[in-house]
Structures are given as C-alpha cells and as structure tokens.
Design a protein around this motif. Structure first.
Motif, PDB file in Angstrom:
ATOM      1  N   PRO A  62     -11.027 -11.442 -14.391  1.00 22.15           N
ATOM      2  CA  PRO A  62      -9.805 -10.684 -14.088  1.00 22.15           C
ATOM      3  C   PRO A  62     -10.105  -9.556 -13.102  1.00 22.15           C
ATOM      4  CG  PRO A  62     -10.074 -10.999 -16.454  1.00 22.15           C
ATOM      5  CD  PRO A  62     -11.345 -11.437 -15.825  1.00 22.15           C
ATOM      6  N   PRO A  63      -9.257  -9.340 -12.104  1.00 20.91           N
ATOM      7  CA  PRO A  63      -9.513  -8.272 -11.122  1.00 20.91           C
ATOM      8  C   PRO A  63      -9.345  -6.886 -11.747  1.00 20.91           C
ATOM      9  CG  PRO A  63      -7.348  -9.221 -10.762  1.00 20.91           C
ATOM     10  CD  PRO A  63      -7.996 -10.051 -11.830  1.00 20.91           C
ATOM     11  N   ARG A  64      -9.880  -5.905 -11.072  1.00 20.67           N
ATOM     12  CA  ARG A  64      -9.730  -4.533 -11.512  1.00 20.67           C
ATOM     13  C   ARG A  64      -8.911  -3.753 -10.496  1.00 20.67           C
ATOM     14  NH1 ARG A  64     -15.363  -1.504 -11.640  1.00 20.67           N
ATOM     15  NH2 ARG A  64     -13.939   0.119 -12.336  1.00 20.67           N
ATOM     16  N   ARG A  65      -8.312  -2.659 -10.937  1.00 26.05           N
ATOM     17  CA  ARG A  65      -7.476  -1.844 -10.064  1.00 26.05           C
ATOM     18  C   ARG A  65      -8.338  -1.126  -9.031  1.00 26.05           C
ATOM     19  NH1 ARG A  65      -2.312   0.103 -10.891  1.00 26.05           N
ATOM     20  NH2 ARG A  65      -2.135  -1.838 -12.070  1.00 26.05           N
ATOM     21  N   SER A  66      -7.914  -1.198  -7.770  1.00 26.89           N
ATOM     22  CA  SER A  66      -8.650  -0.584  -6.681  1.00 26.89           C
ATOM     23  C   SER A  66      -8.007   0.737  -6.286  1.00 26.89           C
ATOM     24  CB  SER A  66      -8.677  -1.525  -5.471  1.00 26.89           C
ATOM     25  OG  SER A  66      -9.245  -0.894  -4.346  1.00 26.89           O
ATOM     26  N   TYR A  67      -8.821   1.630  -5.707  1.00 34.43           N
ATOM     27  CA  TYR A  67      -8.284   2.894  -5.203  1.00 34.43           C
ATOM     28  C   TYR A  67      -7.563   2.696  -3.870  1.00 34.43           C
ATOM     29  CZ  TYR A  67     -11.031   5.273  -8.762  1.00 34.43           C
ATOM     30  OH  TYR A  67     -11.538   5.702  -9.959  1.00 34.43           O
ATOM     31  N   ARG A  68      -7.831   1.583  -3.214  1.00 30.76           N
ATOM     32  CA  ARG A  68      -7.149   1.305  -1.953  1.00 30.76           C
ATOM     33  C   ARG A  68      -5.729   0.839  -2.220  1.00 30.76           C
ATOM     34  NH1 ARG A  68     -11.416  -1.689   2.146  1.00 30.76           N
ATOM     35  NH2 ARG A  68     -12.989  -0.029   2.146  1.00 30.76           N
ATOM     36  N   LEU A  69      -4.806   1.272  -1.368  1.00 27.82           N
ATOM     37  CA  LEU A  69      -3.402   0.925  -1.510  1.00 27.82           C
ATOM     38  C   LEU A  69      -3.041  -0.226  -0.591  1.00 27.82           C
ATOM     39  CD1 LEU A  69      -1.854   4.531  -1.599  1.00 27.82           C
ATOM     40  CD2 LEU A  69      -2.465   3.067  -3.541  1.00 27.82           C
ATOM     41  N   ARG A  70      -2.069  -1.010  -1.012  1.00 34.23           N
ATOM     42  CA  ARG A  70      -1.575  -2.107  -0.193  1.00 34.23           C
ATOM     43  C   ARG A  70      -0.061  -2.023  -0.107  1.00 34.23           C
ATOM     44  NH1 ARG A  70      -2.689  -7.060  -4.501  1.00 34.23           N
ATOM     45  NH2 ARG A  70      -1.157  -6.387  -6.079  1.00 34.23           N
ATOM     46  N   THR A  71       0.486  -2.644   0.937  1.00 32.64           N
ATOM     47  CA  THR A  71       1.932  -2.627   1.137  1.00 32.64           C
ATOM     48  C   THR A  71       2.628  -3.427   0.054  1.00 32.64           C
ATOM     49  OG1 THR A  71       1.627  -2.422   3.526  1.00 32.64           O
ATOM     50  CG2 THR A  71       3.778  -3.154   2.756  1.00 32.64           C
ATOM     51  N   SER A  72       3.726  -2.905  -0.439  1.00 35.17           N
ATOM     52  CA  SER A  72       4.469  -3.558  -1.505  1.00 35.17           C
ATOM     53  C   SER A  72       5.951  -3.529  -1.198  1.00 35.17           C
ATOM     54  CB  SER A  72       4.201  -2.859  -2.844  1.00 35.17           C
ATOM     55  OG  SER A  72       5.017  -3.366  -3.865  1.00 35.17           O
ATOM     56  N   SER A  73       6.672  -4.492  -1.739  1.00 31.58           N
ATOM     57  CA  SER A  73       8.119  -4.521  -1.525  1.00 31.58           C
ATOM     58  C   SER A  73       8.818  -3.370  -2.251  1.00 31.58           C
ATOM     59  CB  SER A  73       8.693  -5.859  -2.005  1.00 31.58           C
ATOM     60  OG  SER A  73       8.404  -6.053  -3.380  1.00 31.58           O
ATOM     61  N   ARG A  74       8.249  -2.973  -3.376  1.00 32.59           N
ATOM     62  CA  ARG A  74       8.825  -1.846  -4.099  1.00 32.59           C
ATOM     63  C   ARG A  74       7.728  -1.242  -4.976  1.00 32.59           C
ATOM     64  NH1 ARG A  74      12.984   1.569  -3.122  1.00 32.59           N
ATOM     65  NH2 ARG A  74      13.568   2.670  -5.043  1.00 32.59           N
ATOM     66  N   GLY A  75       6.941  -0.367  -4.413  1.00 31.75           N
ATOM     67  CA  GLY A  75       5.833   0.210  -5.133  1.00 31.75           C
ATOM     68  C   GLY A  75       6.137   1.581  -5.677  1.00 31.75           C
ATOM     69  N   PRO A  76       5.148   2.214  -6.295  1.00 31.27           N
ATOM     70  CA  PRO A  76       5.377   3.540  -6.903  1.00 31.27           C
ATOM     71  C   PRO A  76       5.392   4.690  -5.903  1.00 31.27           C
ATOM     72  CG  PRO A  76       3.117   2.833  -7.244  1.00 31.27           C
ATOM     73  CD  PRO A  76       3.821   1.683  -6.599  1.00 31.27           C
ATOM     74  N   ARG A  77       4.891   4.464  -4.692  1.00 30.35           N
ATOM     75  CA  ARG A  77       4.858   5.553  -3.722  1.00 30.35           C
ATOM     76  C   ARG A  77       5.233   5.013  -2.341  1.00 30.35           C
ATOM     77  NH1 ARG A  77      -1.172   7.599  -3.026  1.00 30.35           N
ATOM     78  NH2 ARG A  77      -0.220   8.548  -1.169  1.00 30.35           N
ATOM     79  N   PRO A  78       5.935   5.844  -1.508  1.00 33.36           N
ATOM     80  CA  PRO A  78       6.359   5.378  -0.174  1.00 33.36           C
ATOM     81  C   PRO A  78       5.178   5.342   0.795  1.00 33.36           C
ATOM     82  CG  PRO A  78       7.025   7.638  -0.507  1.00 33.36           C
ATOM     83  CD  PRO A  78       6.449   7.184  -1.810  1.00 33.36           C
ATOM     84  N   ASP A  79       5.252   4.413   1.733  1.00 37.96           N
ATOM     85  CA  ASP A  79       4.270   4.314   2.809  1.00 37.96           C
ATOM     86  C   ASP A  79       4.852   5.051   4.016  1.00 37.96           C
ATOM     87  OD1 ASP A  79       2.463   3.669   4.752  1.00 37.96           O
ATOM     88  OD2 ASP A  79       2.351   1.536   4.263  1.00 37.96           O
ATOM     89  N   LEU A  80       4.552   6.366   4.096  1.00 38.34           N
ATOM     90  CA  LEU A  80       5.181   7.199   5.122  1.00 38.34           C
ATOM     91  C   LEU A  80       4.760   6.770   6.521  1.00 38.34           C
ATOM     92  CD1 LEU A  80       4.876  10.711   3.435  1.00 38.34           C
ATOM     93  CD2 LEU A  80       6.841   9.160   3.473  1.00 38.34           C
TER      94      LEU A  80
END
Length: 386
Positions: A163-181
């Motif tokens: 199973p994968p683990r959560r990474s500190y790197r962010l990826r583009t999402s259709s509706r994520g928790p934070r905006p990609d300014l």
C-alpha cells in the motif's frame, strides 16, 4: 510417475489418507490449486463419512478441495474418472489397487511415438500436469539446481507493491483540500486576469519501502538458497527495497542483489555474506539493524519482512526487545517461517516464541505457493499505522 489408488472397500484411516492424497495429486495434475490444509480437511471428512459410498466421498471432496465455482466442471470430470477407475475390477491386478499415470506437458511429443507400440489393456488413468504446477507446491528443501533456476524465473514475475504512503509532495486534484494558486493565476493570464477556472492540490502518494531480512544460518540452509532468489527478485524488480542477511552478523546485500542478472547477483551476494550456514544471533542482528538503519529512518513506515525459522542461539529477551522497537516504527511487520507448514507446528523455539507477539503477519515460506501468498500479504498489508 505412477501412484497406487486404494479401493474404497476398506473403511479405515490408512485407506482414507491414501485416497485423499492420491486424489489431491490428480487435481493438482489437472491444474487445480489444492493446499495441504485442504487435503487434511478432506482426510478428516473421509474419516467421518467413510470411503465406500460415492456420494459421500464426492461431497466430502467437493466441500474441502474446491474453492472456486469455475473449478467445479473440471473437478467433476476428474472425480468421475477417479471413482470409475477406483472401482474397476480386473483379473490382472490386485483388486485393492489401481494405477494412475501422470505425464508432464513436456512428454507430449513422445506420446505420438509410443502410440505405435503394443496395446495395453491395463486400466490406467493418464492425466497431464504442468511441471510448474508441481513445482509451486514442492518444498524448497527438495529442490535441485534446475528447479531453483525455474523458481527464479517464476519469482521474478511476482509483484511486490505494498500500500502506498502519503507523500509531502502535492499533486493537482479536481477538488482537493487546498487551492493551487500558481496554476490558477497562470490560467487567469489567458482570460484577461479573471480566475475563471480554479485549480486544487492534494497530497500525493509514494511507494512504501520494503525491507527484507533473510536468515542464512545453518538451520535455514535448505530454504535460504531459494528464499535468496525471492529476495533478489524483489530487489531487482521494485524500487525502494532493502535487503539484509541475518546470521552471526548483519550484512547489507541490497547493492549486490540489484543486478538484473540473477546468477551474477547471487554470486555477488554469496561473496558478500561471510557467515553463510553459520550460527544465529537474531537479537544482536536486529539490534544492529535498528541502531544503524531501522529506527533511524529505513524501517519507519516501511513493510519489514523477516524470513527465518526462529532458531536463535542468543538471548531471547534481546530479540523480544528489538522486535518491540522495530514494531513501533514499521507500517507492517511480517515473519516468514518455512517450518510453519509442518502439521502440529507450534512456535516452541525460544527465538520464535519471543518474536511472535510483535509480528503482524505470521506466514509460511516453504514453497513457491507460499511466496505467492507472501506477495499477496505484502500487497494487502494491514493499515494499523499510516
């Protein structure tokens, strides 16, 4: 090869065991996966219903040996032929036995040449089986060099993705928790400065590290040579894999096993490991691993697999202490013991008894089928920690 099939006339434990083992071989020859545990259940069922009635034997076999609906047609055909020949009365043979001949797929060419020979009216049952299927359930301790080479090829086809683990790197999402300014402003430039479309980000995933610790002591010698091929296949076929040998000392062999050439990798690992087939100090080796690599980062959030029979010459309290330390930082701690398949096995060895309370998964490791099961356990490792 040939086997002797007991006639269903003597309803005793010996006849039931012989019938169960022989029919299990027939099913394996027909490419059905029949485990040792299923055969033992079949023997117990025959002990209750007897072996004189066809329907009782059929339902006992079907309920214990068949686990997939798609296997039922093949099972029914195999049982029909099996029972028919089991009840065939001939004058030439002992009425208590019937011969079954199993031929490999490699013998298909020679069958044409034998067809011109003298006809044989003896009631024999000939079934074809795959040598690979036979090898899957064969104990590693009984392998020869050719079988080890074939096992290496089969192990290289296994997938070791946990199973994968959560990474500190962010990826583009259709509706994520934070905006990609940054991406939102870049898109607004083409729309006259109006942020018509907004973009979002979410944490990405990364491959979880897999750490393999292989016991190369004298008690593991019959199995270590096959398990080393399993470790090499994991190191060569997957990123973020670390490999160590456990004996009288701890030896890191990741670099040596990283070659795509299995023969070269195994040769390099054999030269690197100086305590092959020696004593066992599991507790001291795990302490070295925890202090030098494990607790400091390598084992944190990783899937750690210990391949050992649990026989330890050191102090079991040290092993228990180090297993506890390792258990606190790992994502999943798996112990692979080739002796676990032994009927009536109990973790009586001091090392195994000391380590078992800190193990998340305790699995077998005596055959290719067991290694396939281990790959499944790694892929579905528990989610008790993130």
């Amino acid at each position: 090869m040939s086997a002797v099939l007991p006639k269903p006339g003597r309803d005793d434990a010996t006849s039931a065991e012989r019938m169960a083992v022989t029919f299990a071989r027939v099913l394996r020859g027909a490419s059905l996966g029949v485990t040792i545990g299923s055969v033992l259940m079949f023997v117990e069922a025959l002990g209750r219903v007897g072996i004189s009635d066809r329907d009782n034997v059929y339902w006992a076999a079907r309920s214990t040996l068949v686990h997939r609906p798609e296997d039922l047609p093949l099972f029914d055909r195999a049982f029909a032929v099996f029972w028919e020949h089991a009840n065939a009365n001939t004058l030439e043979e002992d009425p208590e036995t019937i011969k079954i001949t199993l031929a490999t797929d490699d013998d298909s060419d020679s069958d044409d040449g034998d067809s011109a020979g003298e006809p044989n009216d003896d009631p024999t049952l000939t079934l074809r089986f795959s040598s690979v299927e036979v090898l899957r359930d064969k104990d590693f301790g009984a392998y020869d060099d050719d079988e080890l080479a074939l096992a290496q090829q089969l192990m290289s086809q296994l997938r070791f993705a946990g199973p994968p683990r959560r990474s500190y790197r962010l990826r583009t999402s259709s509706r994520g928790p934070r905006p990609d300014l940054r991406k939102t402003l870049r898109g607004a430039i083409g729309a006259g400065g109006e942020p018509i479309r907004r973009y979002w980000q979410e944490p990405g995933d990364r491959l979880r590290r897999l750490v393999l610790l292989l016991d190369v002591s004298g008690s593991m010698e019959p199995y270590a040579r096959a398990m080393l091929r399993f470790v090499q296949a994991a190191v060569a076929g997957r990123q973020r894999v670390e490999a160590f040998s456990l004996g009288t000392r701890l030896t890191r062999v990741t670099k040596e096993l990283n070659s795509r050439d299995p023969d070269r990798a195994l040769q390099q690992a054999s030269e690197r490991v100086q305590d092959w087939s020696g004593g066992t100090r599991l507790g001291e080796c795990l302490r070295h691993f925890n202090d030098e690599w494990g607790v400091r980062g390598m084992a944190r959030g990783a899937i750690v697999v210990v391949l050992s029979d649990g026989w330890d010459r050191g102090d079991p309290t040290i092993l228990a202490e180090q297993m506890c330390r390792l258990h606190r930082v790992t994502y999943d701690l798996i112990w692979v013991n080739p002796l676990k398949v032994t009927p009536g096995y109990a973790p009586l060895a001091r090392g195994m008894a000391a380590a078992l309370p800190y193990v998340d998964h305790f699995v077998e490791g005596h055959s290719l089928a067991a290694m396939e099961e281990l790959a499944s356990v790694i892929a579905g490792a528990s989610t008790r920690r993130s």
